[in-house]
Write a protein that holds these residues in place. Structure first.
Motif, PDB file in Angstrom:
ATOM      1  N   GLN A 247     -19.147  77.852 -38.587  1.00  0.00           N
ATOM      2  CA  GLN A 247     -19.507  79.381 -38.184  1.00  0.00           C
ATOM      3  C   GLN A 247     -18.465  79.825 -36.847  1.00  0.00           C
ATOM      4  O   GLN A 247     -17.954  81.062 -37.234  1.00  0.00           O
ATOM      5  N   SER A 248     -18.218  78.839 -35.984  1.00  0.00           N
ATOM      6  CA  SER A 248     -16.975  79.355 -35.101  1.00  0.00           C
ATOM      7  C   SER A 248     -15.696  79.635 -35.790  1.00  0.00           C
ATOM      8  O   SER A 248     -15.236  80.735 -35.413  1.00  0.00           O
ATOM      9  N   LEU A 249     -15.381  78.858 -36.641  1.00  0.00           N
ATOM     10  CA  LEU A 249     -13.996  79.171 -37.362  1.00  0.00           C
ATOM     11  C   LEU A 249     -14.235  80.245 -38.243  1.00  0.00           C
ATOM     12  O   LEU A 249     -13.112  81.142 -38.464  1.00  0.00           O
ATOM     13  N   ASN A 250     -15.408  80.632 -38.877  1.00  0.00           N
ATOM     14  CA  ASN A 250     -15.623  81.896 -39.532  1.00  0.00           C
ATOM     15  C   ASN A 250     -15.273  83.004 -38.966  1.00  0.00           C
ATOM     16  O   ASN A 250     -14.675  84.044 -39.062  1.00  0.00           O
ATOM     17  N   MET A 251     -15.933  82.949 -37.583  1.00  0.00           N
ATOM     18  CA  MET A 251     -15.857  84.056 -36.827  1.00  0.00           C
ATOM     19  C   MET A 251     -14.556  84.326 -36.327  1.00  0.00           C
ATOM     20  O   MET A 251     -14.183  85.394 -35.836  1.00  0.00           O
ATOM     21  N   SER A 252     -13.782  83.203 -36.372  1.00  0.00           N
ATOM     22  CA  SER A 252     -12.242  83.428 -35.727  1.00  0.00           C
ATOM     23  C   SER A 252     -11.544  83.721 -37.033  1.00  0.00           C
ATOM     24  O   SER A 252     -10.095  83.786 -36.863  1.00  0.00           O
TER      25      SER A 252
ATOM     26  N   GLY B 185     -33.485  81.049 -22.181  1.00  0.00           N
ATOM     27  CA  GLY B 185     -33.771  82.317 -22.054  1.00  0.00           C
ATOM     28  C   GLY B 185     -32.419  83.111 -22.438  1.00  0.00           C
ATOM     29  O   GLY B 185     -32.491  84.110 -22.149  1.00  0.00           O
ATOM     30  N   ALA B 186     -31.523  82.604 -23.444  1.00  0.00           N
ATOM     31  CA  ALA B 186     -30.305  83.252 -23.745  1.00  0.00           C
ATOM     32  C   ALA B 186     -29.415  83.830 -22.868  1.00  0.00           C
ATOM     33  O   ALA B 186     -28.735  84.765 -23.293  1.00  0.00           O
ATOM     34  N   ALA B 187     -29.478  83.267 -21.932  1.00  0.00           N
ATOM     35  CA  ALA B 187     -28.411  83.726 -20.925  1.00  0.00           C
ATOM     36  C   ALA B 187     -27.099  82.779 -20.953  1.00  0.00           C
ATOM     37  O   ALA B 187     -26.984  81.949 -19.876  1.00  0.00           O
ATOM     38  N   TYR B 188     -26.487  83.019 -21.761  1.00  0.00           N
ATOM     39  CA  TYR B 188     -25.373  81.981 -22.086  1.00  0.00           C
ATOM     40  C   TYR B 188     -24.075  82.006 -21.270  1.00  0.00           C
ATOM     41  O   TYR B 188     -23.672  81.025 -20.911  1.00  0.00           O
ATOM     42  N   GLU B 189     -23.911  83.105 -20.702  1.00  0.00           N
ATOM     43  CA  GLU B 189     -22.941  83.283 -19.853  1.00  0.00           C
ATOM     44  C   GLU B 189     -23.108  82.445 -18.672  1.00  0.00           C
ATOM     45  O   GLU B 189     -22.515  81.740 -18.073  1.00  0.00           O
TER      46      GLU B 189
ATOM     47  N   PRO C 251     -23.300  63.847 -26.341  1.00  0.00           N
ATOM     48  CA  PRO C 251     -23.385  64.778 -27.698  1.00  0.00           C
ATOM     49  C   PRO C 251     -24.324  65.657 -27.412  1.00  0.00           C
ATOM     50  O   PRO C 251     -23.739  66.954 -27.827  1.00  0.00           O
ATOM     51  N   ASP C 252     -25.334  65.570 -26.836  1.00  0.00           N
ATOM     52  CA  ASP C 252     -26.352  66.895 -26.584  1.00  0.00           C
ATOM     53  C   ASP C 252     -25.825  68.139 -25.644  1.00  0.00           C
ATOM     54  O   ASP C 252     -25.804  69.118 -26.191  1.00  0.00           O
ATOM     55  N   VAL C 253     -25.068  67.419 -24.705  1.00  0.00           N
ATOM     56  CA  VAL C 253     -24.518  68.519 -23.729  1.00  0.00           C
ATOM     57  C   VAL C 253     -23.310  69.182 -24.401  1.00  0.00           C
ATOM     58  O   VAL C 253     -23.196  70.279 -24.186  1.00  0.00           O
ATOM     59  N   LEU C 254     -22.464  68.383 -25.227  1.00  0.00           N
ATOM     60  CA  LEU C 254     -21.335  68.908 -25.919  1.00  0.00           C
ATOM     61  C   LEU C 254     -21.785  70.126 -26.865  1.00  0.00           C
ATOM     62  O   LEU C 254     -21.058  71.142 -26.849  1.00  0.00           O
ATOM     63  N   PHE C 255     -23.019  69.837 -27.343  1.00  0.00           N
ATOM     64  CA  PHE C 255     -23.459  70.642 -28.497  1.00  0.00           C
ATOM     65  C   PHE C 255     -23.890  71.876 -27.739  1.00  0.00           C
ATOM     66  O   PHE C 255     -23.555  73.157 -28.184  1.00  0.00           O
ATOM     67  N   GLY C 256     -24.563  71.654 -26.644  1.00  0.00           N
ATOM     68  CA  GLY C 256     -25.131  72.926 -25.674  1.00  0.00           C
ATOM     69  C   GLY C 256     -24.056  73.718 -25.357  1.00  0.00           C
ATOM     70  O   GLY C 256     -24.098  74.931 -25.519  1.00  0.00           O
ATOM     71  N   ALA C 257     -22.946  72.948 -24.969  1.00  0.00           N
ATOM     72  CA  ALA C 257     -21.943  73.685 -24.518  1.00  0.00           C
ATOM     73  C   ALA C 257     -21.142  74.527 -25.507  1.00  0.00           C
ATOM     74  O   ALA C 257     -20.708  75.863 -25.308  1.00  0.00           O
ATOM     75  N   ALA C 258     -21.094  73.993 -26.825  1.00  0.00           N
ATOM     76  CA  ALA C 258     -20.422  74.610 -27.666  1.00  0.00           C
ATOM     77  C   ALA C 258     -21.053  76.019 -28.349  1.00  0.00           C
ATOM     78  O   ALA C 258     -20.732  76.808 -28.625  1.00  0.00           O
TER      79      ALA C 258
ATOM     80  N   GLN D 172     -22.228  81.635 -28.495  1.00  0.00           N
ATOM     81  CA  GLN D 172     -22.927  82.873 -28.358  1.00  0.00           C
ATOM     82  C   GLN D 172     -22.181  83.843 -27.405  1.00  0.00           C
ATOM     83  O   GLN D 172     -22.461  85.093 -27.473  1.00  0.00           O
ATOM     84  N   THR D 173     -21.161  83.497 -26.744  1.00  0.00           N
ATOM     85  CA  THR D 173     -20.520  84.345 -25.846  1.00  0.00           C
ATOM     86  C   THR D 173     -18.831  84.657 -26.386  1.00  0.00           C
ATOM     87  O   THR D 173     -17.992  84.959 -25.713  1.00  0.00           O
ATOM     88  N   ARG D 174     -18.815  84.371 -27.808  1.00  0.00           N
ATOM     89  CA  ARG D 174     -17.719  84.745 -28.354  1.00  0.00           C
ATOM     90  C   ARG D 174     -16.429  83.816 -27.979  1.00  0.00           C
ATOM     91  O   ARG D 174     -15.308  84.456 -28.473  1.00  0.00           O
ATOM     92  N   GLN D 175     -16.488  82.789 -27.331  1.00  0.00           N
ATOM     93  CA  GLN D 175     -15.502  81.985 -27.109  1.00  0.00           C
ATOM     94  C   GLN D 175     -15.272  80.733 -28.109  1.00  0.00           C
ATOM     95  O   GLN D 175     -15.757  79.727 -28.006  1.00  0.00           O
ATOM     96  N   TYR D 176     -14.784  81.402 -29.345  1.00  0.00           N
ATOM     97  CA  TYR D 176     -14.767  80.605 -30.558  1.00  0.00           C
ATOM     98  C   TYR D 176     -13.891  79.305 -30.211  1.00  0.00           C
ATOM     99  O   TYR D 176     -14.519  78.222 -30.927  1.00  0.00           O
TER     100      TYR D 176
END
Length: 417
Positions: A245-250, A183-187, A203-210, A215-219
């Protein structure tokens, strides 16, 4: 008389005719309990139709046994025989103790067919019969998730978690995280991912957390989780793109480029990795490498619009008109609508002094770019150079309507008149 061992040997030999001959003989004299076990084994190894045949035989012997009906219905669904499954489930009477289970299977069938309201009605009916059954509540939560009703789904999972309910194979924190993410409620999702990781690092939970962190800009958090993931599973290919993408945003572009190149070394057939590598290389002032990456992306998918547009835009900006036209000619031959490229193709032909083709592409671009002031200006200038003053004046009037506060267009009009 044939026996189970002979049937198993026929399966191993891959002889369907022999298998069915042996089954026919065995079903006439075999023990019903063994036959039921045989149906389970056949279904597990993918011989679904043969398993259905065994259950049909058992149901003929025990017509009132609802479990056989439900089992057969599940297999009929697996075999894409949905109408037969529906007819079978309708045979379970409402006063049978397994009627709720039949309703759940019926809900699964309706959900598979996209009849979500009908599926929910069946689950609600089952819940009325067994209000304290957590499996039914979980099934409804998953149905609501599939229906896009994320808050309602999350509410059920929160209630189950609050009751300290345990369902084998289900981690409520993980499910809540995934429901909120859907539902895009990432916070809201992120703390549930963190709690799920306390129970088990997968792995799947780690990716989901990442992804939730990204999405919440916690790169930094996203990169940290992705590094954990890559340590566990270096072939979790999507981790490399998200890390880059995360490193790029940082704004750590060198590290981002290194991450994407590492991803390409792991998966050389992912066009998205090449596209992002191309963009990063351009940003780092490595145009030759960027062009090579983008060409690789297009080689993997000749109709990859984003990569094509990025490469044509680079060639256009550098006034590499031959390259623009060569690439454009290749993709337009596919017959798809490439209107986004037409203004750049028109300008490339104009600079190449092929005014006939430039006219063709300005005209083709106009319907899609008639509200784009930059395009209209270029088109008007081209028309002026071509001596088509009447058409140019019409274009200038459109610019005035589009940007009435821009005095440049009125100055143009006065110079014409």
């Amino acid at each position: 008389m044939s026996n189970i061992e002979e049937i198993q040997n026929a399966v191993k030999q891959g002889d369907p005719n022999l298998l069915n001959t042996l089954l026919d003989k065995y079903l006439l004299q075999g023990d019903p309990d063994e036959q039921y076990g045989l149906s389970e084994w056949l279904a597990e190894i993918g011989f679904v139709e043969e398993a259905i045949k065994v259950l049909e035989h058992l149901q003929y012997i025990f017509p009132e046994e609802a479990q056989l009906i439900i089992d057969r219905a599940n297999l009929l669904i697996d075999a894409d025989r949905e109408d037969d499954a529906l007819n079978a489930l309708m045979e379970v009477p409402k006063d049978d103790e397994l009627y709720a289970q039949a309703l759940v299977t019926l809900a699964d069938l309706f959900q598979l067919q996209g009849l979500l309201e009908a599926a929910e009605n069946r689950l609600n009916e089952a819940i009325e019969l067994m209000p304290d059954e957590p499996l039914l509540q979980q099934a409804k939560a998953e149905l609501l998730l599939d229906s896009g009703r994320y808050l309602e789904s999350a509410k059920i999972y929160q209630e189950l978690e609050g009751r300290n309910i345990e369902i084998e194979g289900v981690n409520f924190s993980e499910r809540l995280a995934e429901v909120y993410s859907a539902g895009a409620a990432y916070e809201e999702a992120l703390p549930h991912y963190e709690k799920a990781l306390e129970d088990q690092t997968t792995p799947d939970v780690l990716f989901g957390a990442a992804f939730a962190a990204f999405q919440t800009r916690q790169y930094e958090m996203a990169v940290r989780r992705l590094d954990e993931l890559i340590d566990i599973d270096p072939d979790y290919f999507s981790a490399y793109l998200l890390k880059a993408q995360s490193l790029n945003m940082s704004e750590d572009y060198d590290a981002a480029y290194k991450a994407i190149i590492e991803g390409i070394s792991r998966d050389e057939f992912d066009k998205e990795l090449y596209l992002f590598a191309g963009k990063l290389a351009m940003k780092l002032g490595k145009p030759e490498e960027g062009v090579n990456h983008l060409r690789q992306a297009i080689a993997l998918d000749p109709e990859y619009m984003e990569a094509i547009y990025t490469l044509v835009s680079y060639f256009h900006g550098e006034e590499m008109d031959e390259d623009v036209l060569e690439l454009a000619e290749m993709v337009i031959e596919s017959g798809d609508d490439w209107a986004g490229l037409y203004p750049m193709i028109a300008e490339a032909y104009e600079r190449s002094e092929n005014y006939k083709q430039a006219t063709v592409y300005y005209e083709k671009a106009y319907p899609s770019f008639k509200d784009d002031a930059a395009f209209l200006k270029n088109y008007a200038l081209f028309l002026i150079e071509e001596g088509k003053r009447g058409a140019a004046l019409e274009m200038i009037k459109e610019l005035q309507a589009l940007e009435p506060e821009n005095p440049e267009w009125f100055d143009w009009q006065q110079s014409f008149e």
